[in-house]
Design a protein around this motif. Sequence first.
Motif, PDB file in Angstrom:
ATOM      1  N   ARG A  13      24.959  54.565  27.099  1.00 58.92           N
ATOM      2  CA  ARG A  13      25.911  53.726  27.841  1.00 58.92           C
ATOM      3  C   ARG A  13      26.973  54.595  28.477  1.00 58.92           C
ATOM      4  NH1 ARG A  13      23.781  48.938  28.962  1.00 58.92           N
ATOM      5  NH2 ARG A  13      22.823  48.083  27.108  1.00 58.92           N
ATOM      6  N   ASP A  14      27.332  54.280  29.709  1.00 57.11           N
ATOM      7  CA  ASP A  14      28.402  54.984  30.399  1.00 57.11           C
ATOM      8  C   ASP A  14      29.704  54.240  30.196  1.00 57.11           C
ATOM      9  OD1 ASP A  14      26.683  56.917  31.509  1.00 57.11           O
ATOM     10  OD2 ASP A  14      26.218  55.610  33.204  1.00 57.11           O
ATOM     11  N   ILE A  15      30.759  54.987  29.961  1.00 59.01           N
ATOM     12  CA  ILE A  15      32.097  54.428  29.876  1.00 59.01           C
ATOM     13  C   ILE A  15      32.846  54.939  31.107  1.00 59.01           C
ATOM     14  CG2 ILE A  15      34.251  54.316  28.555  1.00 59.01           C
ATOM     15  CD1 ILE A  15      31.857  53.023  27.115  1.00 59.01           C
ATOM     16  N   VAL A  16      33.278  54.032  31.964  1.00 58.23           N
ATOM     17  CA  VAL A  16      33.974  54.387  33.199  1.00 58.23           C
ATOM     18  C   VAL A  16      35.400  53.862  33.103  1.00 58.23           C
ATOM     19  CG1 VAL A  16      33.998  54.134  35.707  1.00 58.23           C
ATOM     20  CG2 VAL A  16      31.811  54.243  34.482  1.00 58.23           C
ATOM     21  N   LEU A  17      36.364  54.747  33.267  1.00 62.38           N
ATOM     22  CA  LEU A  17      37.768  54.345  33.208  1.00 62.38           C
ATOM     23  C   LEU A  17      38.329  54.233  34.613  1.00 62.38           C
ATOM     24  CD1 LEU A  17      38.956  56.772  30.404  1.00 62.38           C
ATOM     25  CD2 LEU A  17      38.110  54.451  30.160  1.00 62.38           C
ATOM     26  N   THR A  18      39.178  53.266  34.817  1.00 61.75           N
ATOM     27  CA  THR A  18      39.834  53.098  36.106  1.00 61.75           C
ATOM     28  C   THR A  18      41.215  52.492  35.877  1.00 61.75           C
ATOM     29  OG1 THR A  18      39.606  52.219  38.348  1.00 61.75           O
ATOM     30  CG2 THR A  18      38.868  50.795  36.557  1.00 61.75           C
ATOM     31  N   THR A  19      42.067  52.673  36.834  1.00 62.78           N
ATOM     32  CA  THR A  19      43.411  52.102  36.774  1.00 62.78           C
ATOM     33  C   THR A  19      43.642  51.321  38.055  1.00 62.78           C
ATOM     34  OG1 THR A  19      44.221  53.949  35.450  1.00 62.78           O
ATOM     35  CG2 THR A  19      45.876  52.652  36.626  1.00 62.78           C
ATOM     36  N   LEU A  35      50.904  39.263  40.321  1.00 58.73           N
ATOM     37  CA  LEU A  35      50.701  40.480  41.092  1.00 58.73           C
ATOM     38  C   LEU A  35      49.683  41.392  40.412  1.00 58.73           C
ATOM     39  CD1 LEU A  35      51.767  41.940  43.631  1.00 58.73           C
ATOM     40  CD2 LEU A  35      53.484  43.006  42.153  1.00 58.73           C
ATOM     41  N   SER A  36      49.764  41.519  39.106  1.00 65.74           N
ATOM     42  CA  SER A  36      48.851  42.381  38.358  1.00 65.74           C
ATOM     43  C   SER A  36      47.437  41.818  38.313  1.00 65.74           C
ATOM     44  CB  SER A  36      49.379  42.594  36.936  1.00 65.74           C
ATOM     45  OG  SER A  36      50.617  43.282  37.007  1.00 65.74           O
ATOM     46  N   ASN A  37      47.303  40.503  38.283  1.00 63.75           N
ATOM     47  CA  ASN A  37      45.972  39.881  38.281  1.00 63.75           C
ATOM     48  C   ASN A  37      45.157  40.320  39.480  1.00 63.75           C
ATOM     49  OD1 ASN A  37      46.424  38.454  35.972  1.00 63.75           O
ATOM     50  ND2 ASN A  37      46.952  36.558  37.008  1.00 63.75           N
ATOM     51  N   LEU A  38      45.804  40.393  40.633  1.00 64.37           N
ATOM     52  CA  LEU A  38      45.100  40.792  41.846  1.00 64.37           C
ATOM     53  C   LEU A  38      44.525  42.193  41.719  1.00 64.37           C
ATOM     54  CD1 LEU A  38      47.587  39.361  44.485  1.00 64.37           C
ATOM     55  CD2 LEU A  38      45.426  38.361  43.712  1.00 64.37           C
ATOM     56  N   GLY A  39      45.267  43.092  41.128  1.00 64.92           N
ATOM     57  CA  GLY A  39      44.782  44.454  40.937  1.00 64.92           C
ATOM     58  C   GLY A  39      43.595  44.518  39.994  1.00 64.92           C
ATOM     59  N   VAL A  40      43.642  43.759  38.912  1.00 63.88           N
ATOM     60  CA  VAL A  40      42.535  43.725  37.945  1.00 63.88           C
ATOM     61  C   VAL A  40      41.276  43.166  38.604  1.00 63.88           C
ATOM     62  CG1 VAL A  40      41.698  42.658  35.814  1.00 63.88           C
ATOM     63  CG2 VAL A  40      44.026  43.551  35.922  1.00 63.88           C
ATOM     64  N   ASP A  42      40.583  43.025  41.777  1.00 61.21           N
ATOM     65  CA  ASP A  42      40.148  43.945  42.819  1.00 61.21           C
ATOM     66  C   ASP A  42      39.346  45.108  42.239  1.00 61.21           C
ATOM     67  OD1 ASP A  42      40.138  44.843  45.584  1.00 61.21           O
ATOM     68  OD2 ASP A  42      41.500  46.426  44.928  1.00 61.21           O
ATOM     69  N   GLU A  43      39.807  45.681  41.140  1.00 63.63           N
ATOM     70  CA  GLU A  43      39.078  46.794  40.511  1.00 63.63           C
ATOM     71  C   GLU A  43      37.685  46.356  40.066  1.00 63.63           C
ATOM     72  OE1 GLU A  43      39.733  50.112  40.102  1.00 63.63           O
ATOM     73  OE2 GLU A  43      41.411  49.697  41.438  1.00 63.63           O
ATOM     74  N   ILE A  44      37.573  45.177  39.481  1.00 65.50           N
ATOM     75  CA  ILE A  44      36.271  44.676  39.037  1.00 65.50           C
ATOM     76  C   ILE A  44      35.375  44.392  40.235  1.00 65.50           C
ATOM     77  CG2 ILE A  44      35.101  42.712  37.936  1.00 65.50           C
ATOM     78  CD1 ILE A  44      37.490  42.638  35.960  1.00 65.50           C
ATOM     79  N   ALA A  45      35.919  43.764  41.267  1.00 69.97           N
ATOM     80  CA  ALA A  45      35.124  43.391  42.437  1.00 69.97           C
ATOM     81  C   ALA A  45      34.622  44.602  43.211  1.00 69.97           C
ATOM     82  CB  ALA A  45      35.942  42.487  43.359  1.00 69.97           C
ATOM     83  N   GLN A  46      35.417  45.666  43.281  1.00 68.58           N
ATOM     84  CA  GLN A  46      35.039  46.831  44.070  1.00 68.58           C
ATOM     85  C   GLN A  46      34.219  47.851  43.294  1.00 68.58           C
ATOM     86  OE1 GLN A  46      38.094  48.587  46.468  1.00 68.58           O
ATOM     87  NE2 GLN A  46      38.959  46.614  47.009  1.00 68.58           N
ATOM     88  N   ILE A  60      47.684  39.005  30.061  1.00 69.48           N
ATOM     89  CA  ILE A  60      47.508  38.920  31.505  1.00 69.48           C
ATOM     90  C   ILE A  60      46.524  37.787  31.780  1.00 69.48           C
ATOM     91  CG2 ILE A  60      46.679  40.114  33.569  1.00 69.48           C
ATOM     92  CD1 ILE A  60      47.559  42.705  32.349  1.00 69.48           C
ATOM     93  N   PRO A  61      46.892  36.802  32.592  1.00 65.40           N
ATOM     94  CA  PRO A  61      46.022  35.667  32.849  1.00 65.40           C
ATOM     95  C   PRO A  61      44.629  36.058  33.348  1.00 65.40           C
ATOM     96  CG  PRO A  61      48.212  35.167  33.617  1.00 65.40           C
ATOM     97  CD  PRO A  61      48.213  36.621  33.209  1.00 65.40           C
ATOM     98  N   ALA A  62      44.491  37.155  34.067  1.00 65.56           N
ATOM     99  CA  ALA A  62      43.172  37.578  34.536  1.00 65.56           C
ATOM    100  C   ALA A  62      42.236  37.843  33.365  1.00 65.56           C
ATOM    101  CB  ALA A  62      43.269  38.815  35.417  1.00 65.56           C
TER     102      ALA A  62
END
Length: 69
Positions: A13-19, A35-40, A42-46, A60-62
Amino acid sequence: MGDTARTVAAAGRDIVLTTSRSGAASIEGHYDEALSNLGVIDEIAQGEPADAYIIAASAIPACRTSWSA
């Protein structure tokens, strides 16, 4: 966090970290949460499709939205 995740991940399994590139540095209220939900999201979608997403944050509601998806 990545090192800890790798110790319990199944072999191969690969573990990929992102911020998130956007959002509040500290969540102090509803505006910061939104504001933070949008970033979370976006990271998942992209990113590449994954078997799981581990979000290192709390209240965090996301995160609650992700759990129900």
